[in-house]
Design a protein around this motif. Structure first.
Motif, PDB file in Angstrom:
ATOM      1  N   MET A  72      28.584  44.906  33.668  1.00 48.44           N
ATOM      2  CA  MET A  72      28.894  44.689  32.257  1.00 48.44           C
ATOM      3  C   MET A  72      29.381  43.259  32.056  1.00 48.44           C
ATOM      4  SD  MET A  72      31.419  46.957  29.950  1.00 48.44           S
ATOM      5  CE  MET A  72      31.976  46.344  28.402  1.00 48.44           C
ATOM      6  N   SER A  73      28.954  42.633  31.000  1.00 45.77           N
ATOM      7  CA  SER A  73      29.343  41.255  30.749  1.00 45.77           C
ATOM      8  C   SER A  73      30.681  41.192  30.014  1.00 45.77           C
ATOM      9  CB  SER A  73      28.269  40.556  29.918  1.00 45.77           C
ATOM     10  OG  SER A  73      28.171  41.159  28.656  1.00 45.77           O
ATOM     11  N   HIS A  74      31.276  40.035  30.063  1.00 44.69           N
ATOM     12  CA  HIS A  74      32.545  39.814  29.370  1.00 44.69           C
ATOM     13  C   HIS A  74      32.311  39.899  27.862  1.00 44.69           C
ATOM     14  CE1 HIS A  74      36.186  37.734  28.106  1.00 44.69           C
ATOM     15  NE2 HIS A  74      36.666  38.131  29.255  1.00 44.69           N
ATOM     16  N   PRO A  75      33.265  40.459  27.077  1.00 43.63           N
ATOM     17  CA  PRO A  75      33.028  40.605  25.634  1.00 43.63           C
ATOM     18  C   PRO A  75      32.847  39.274  24.903  1.00 43.63           C
ATOM     19  CG  PRO A  75      35.257  41.284  26.212  1.00 43.63           C
ATOM     20  CD  PRO A  75      34.533  41.028  27.494  1.00 43.63           C
ATOM     21  N   GLN A  76      33.290  38.163  25.494  1.00 49.57           N
ATOM     22  CA  GLN A  76      33.096  36.865  24.864  1.00 49.57           C
ATOM     23  C   GLN A  76      31.771  36.235  25.277  1.00 49.57           C
ATOM     24  OE1 GLN A  76      36.516  34.465  25.713  1.00 49.57           O
ATOM     25  NE2 GLN A  76      37.897  35.867  24.687  1.00 49.57           N
ATOM     26  N   GLU A  77      30.983  36.958  26.015  1.00 49.16           N
ATOM     27  CA  GLU A  77      29.686  36.463  26.454  1.00 49.16           C
ATOM     28  C   GLU A  77      28.589  37.280  25.776  1.00 49.16           C
ATOM     29  OE1 GLU A  77      27.738  37.049  30.571  1.00 49.16           O
ATOM     30  OE2 GLU A  77      28.917  35.211  30.689  1.00 49.16           O
TER      31      GLU A  77
END
Length: 72
Positions: free
Chosen positions: A1-6
């Motif tokens: 899962m990617s970072h929410p800011q990405e």
């Protein structure tokens, strides 16, 4: 899962592109883009932490991980 800011997006891949396509590209959306003003009484990092993180306020901190060399 990617970072929410990405965020990610899928670019158009033309049939005559000379290079191998990058199927999924990512970009960063730092938190300061979504803050229209600085709220009063924001919590602050200690001076040492602020120097390490590059900002005084945790709400404006955006981690960055270089992808250079990953998967090679």
């Amino acid at each position: 899962m990617s970072h929410p800011q990405e965020q990610t997006w899928v670019p158009f891949i033309g049939p005559f592109d000379p290079c191998p396509p990058i199927l999924c590209k990512t970009y960063s959306t730092p938190p300061h883009l979504f803050m229209t003003f600085q709220p009063p009484n924001l919590p602050q990092f200690s001076p040492e932490e602020a120097l390490r993180h590059g900002t005084l306020w945790p709400a404006l901190y955006s981690p960055y991980e270089s992808r250079w060399g990953k998967g090679r």
